[in-house]
Write a protein that holds these residues in place. Structure first.
Motif, PDB file in Angstrom:
ATOM      1  N   UNK A  84      -2.304 -21.508  -1.462  1.00 25.81           N
ATOM      2  CA  UNK A  84      -1.819 -22.882  -1.334  1.00 25.81           C
ATOM      3  C   UNK A  84      -2.102 -23.677  -2.604  1.00 25.81           C
ATOM      4  N   UNK A  85      -1.280 -24.712  -2.811  1.00 24.63           N
ATOM      5  CA  UNK A  85      -1.465 -25.602  -3.968  1.00 24.63           C
ATOM      6  C   UNK A  85      -1.279 -27.046  -3.535  1.00 24.63           C
ATOM      7  N   UNK A  86      -2.123 -27.920  -4.054  1.00 21.06           N
ATOM      8  CA  UNK A  86      -2.029 -29.348  -3.738  1.00 21.06           C
ATOM      9  C   UNK A  86      -0.992 -29.998  -4.651  1.00 21.06           C
ATOM     10  N   UNK A  87      -0.101 -30.805  -4.063  1.00 18.94           N
ATOM     11  CA  UNK A  87       0.971 -31.448  -4.822  1.00 18.94           C
ATOM     12  C   UNK A  87       1.145 -32.905  -4.405  1.00 18.94           C
ATOM     13  N   UNK A  88       1.754 -33.667  -5.289  1.00 19.43           N
ATOM     14  CA  UNK A  88       2.229 -35.034  -5.012  1.00 19.43           C
ATOM     15  C   UNK A  88       3.744 -35.000  -5.064  1.00 19.43           C
ATOM     16  N   UNK A  89       4.386 -35.855  -4.267  1.00 16.20           N
ATOM     17  CA  UNK A  89       5.837 -35.953  -4.323  1.00 16.20           C
ATOM     18  C   UNK A  89       6.298 -37.292  -3.766  1.00 16.20           C
ATOM     19  N   UNK A  90       7.484 -37.677  -4.149  1.00 16.98           N
ATOM     20  CA  UNK A  90       8.153 -38.837  -3.564  1.00 16.98           C
ATOM     21  C   UNK A  90       9.220 -38.289  -2.634  1.00 16.98           C
ATOM     22  N   UNK A  91       9.109 -38.612  -1.336  1.00 15.94           N
ATOM     23  CA  UNK A  91      10.038 -38.073  -0.351  1.00 15.94           C
ATOM     24  C   UNK A  91      10.367 -39.159   0.660  1.00 15.94           C
ATOM     25  N   UNK A  92      11.655 -39.439   0.816  1.00 20.17           N
ATOM     26  CA  UNK A  92      12.142 -40.470   1.742  1.00 20.17           C
ATOM     27  C   UNK A  92      11.409 -41.798   1.517  1.00 20.17           C
ATOM     28  N   UNK A  93      11.350 -42.207   0.252  1.00 24.61           N
ATOM     29  CA  UNK A  93      10.765 -43.482  -0.191  1.00 24.61           C
ATOM     30  C   UNK A  93       9.267 -43.586   0.079  1.00 24.61           C
ATOM     31  N   UNK A  94       8.596 -42.446   0.252  1.00 22.92           N
ATOM     32  CA  UNK A  94       7.145 -42.443   0.447  1.00 22.92           C
ATOM     33  C   UNK A  94       6.501 -41.489  -0.554  1.00 22.92           C
ATOM     34  N   UNK A  95       5.388 -41.907  -1.141  1.00 22.32           N
ATOM     35  CA  UNK A  95       4.605 -41.030  -1.994  1.00 22.32           C
ATOM     36  C   UNK A  95       3.650 -40.253  -1.103  1.00 22.32           C
ATOM     37  N   UNK A  96       3.731 -38.933  -1.195  1.00 19.89           N
ATOM     38  CA  UNK A  96       2.928 -38.075  -0.333  1.00 19.89           C
ATOM     39  C   UNK A  96       2.091 -37.120  -1.167  1.00 19.89           C
ATOM     40  N   UNK A  97       0.898 -36.800  -0.675  1.00 20.47           N
ATOM     41  CA  UNK A  97       0.070 -35.747  -1.261  1.00 20.47           C
ATOM     42  C   UNK A  97      -0.271 -34.777  -0.147  1.00 20.47           C
ATOM     43  N   UNK A  98      -0.068 -33.498  -0.433  1.00 22.07           N
ATOM     44  CA  UNK A  98      -0.358 -32.494   0.564  1.00 22.07           C
ATOM     45  C   UNK A  98      -0.442 -31.118  -0.061  1.00 22.07           C
ATOM     46  N   UNK A  99      -0.376 -30.116   0.791  1.00 18.11           N
ATOM     47  CA  UNK A  99      -0.563 -28.737   0.378  1.00 18.11           C
ATOM     48  C   UNK A  99       0.685 -27.934   0.751  1.00 18.11           C
ATOM     49  N   UNK A 100       1.148 -27.113  -0.189  1.00 18.70           N
ATOM     50  CA  UNK A 100       2.319 -26.262   0.044  1.00 18.70           C
ATOM     51  C   UNK A 100       1.970 -24.815  -0.321  1.00 18.70           C
ATOM     52  N   UNK A 101       2.798 -23.895   0.163  1.00 15.58           N
ATOM     53  CA  UNK A 101       2.636 -22.486  -0.163  1.00 15.58           C
ATOM     54  C   UNK A 101       3.069 -22.275  -1.603  1.00 15.58           C
ATOM     55  N   UNK A 102       2.162 -21.803  -2.450  1.00 19.53           N
ATOM     56  CA  UNK A 102       2.385 -21.702  -3.881  1.00 19.53           C
ATOM     57  C   UNK A 102       3.523 -20.754  -4.263  1.00 19.53           C
ATOM     58  N   UNK A 103       3.768 -19.717  -3.478  1.00 21.62           N
ATOM     59  CA  UNK A 103       4.820 -18.749  -3.806  1.00 21.62           C
ATOM     60  C   UNK A 103       6.203 -19.396  -3.809  1.00 21.62           C
ATOM     61  N   UNK A 104       6.342 -20.580  -3.198  1.00 24.13           N
ATOM     62  CA  UNK A 104       7.625 -21.277  -3.151  1.00 24.13           C
ATOM     63  C   UNK A 104       7.732 -22.372  -4.198  1.00 24.13           C
ATOM     64  N   UNK A 105       6.932 -22.295  -5.244  1.00 21.02           N
ATOM     65  CA  UNK A 105       6.984 -23.278  -6.331  1.00 21.02           C
ATOM     66  C   UNK A 105       7.428 -22.586  -7.611  1.00 21.02           C
ATOM     67  N   UNK A 106       8.277 -23.267  -8.375  1.00 25.36           N
ATOM     68  CA  UNK A 106       8.719 -22.788  -9.680  1.00 25.36           C
ATOM     69  C   UNK A 106       8.613 -23.920 -10.684  1.00 25.36           C
ATOM     70  N   UNK A 107       8.490 -23.602 -11.973  1.00 22.92           N
ATOM     71  CA  UNK A 107       8.475 -24.664 -12.986  1.00 22.92           C
ATOM     72  C   UNK A 107       9.746 -25.510 -12.894  1.00 22.92           C
ATOM     73  N   UNK A 108       9.600 -26.808 -13.099  1.00 20.16           N
ATOM     74  CA  UNK A 108      10.745 -27.717 -13.031  1.00 20.16           C
ATOM     75  C   UNK A 108      11.599 -27.602 -14.281  1.00 20.16           C
TER      76      UNK A 108
END
Length: 82
Positions: free
Chosen positions: A58-82
């Motif tokens: 898992x990896x901790x991330x920040x994101x803006x989603x549906x007009x809300x800033x969120x911090x949480x944890x996602x499965x790292x295998x589903x992340x790629x460089x932007x």
């Protein structure tokens, strides 16, 4: 006096990569319960890693989603460089 080392905050730009579905943004790294899901992020959604490496998949991330800033944890295998 010995100075204390400081570390700059990590903000690595990444994006969600799934097989077309969504990726769960969770409060805790527990996949056995849906109760800790903050949001379901769509494929290609931008996030910023706030940890330099994954822990137990898992990896901790920040994101803006549906007009809300969120911090949480996602499965790292589903992340790629932007």
């Amino acid at each position: 006096t010995i100075p204390t080392p400081t570390t700059a905050p990590v903000a690595i730009p990444l994006r969600i990569m799934t097989d077309g579905g969504t990726l769960n943004l969770r409060q805790t790294p527990e996949k056995s319960s849906d109760a800790n899901i903050l949001a379901r992020l769509p494929n290609d959604h931008p996030v910023k890693a706030v940890s330099a490496t994954a822990i137990a998949g898992f990896r901790e991330v920040d994101t803006l989603f549906q007009a809300r800033t969120l911090r949480g944890i996602v499965w790292n295998a589903n992340l790629e460089p932007a």
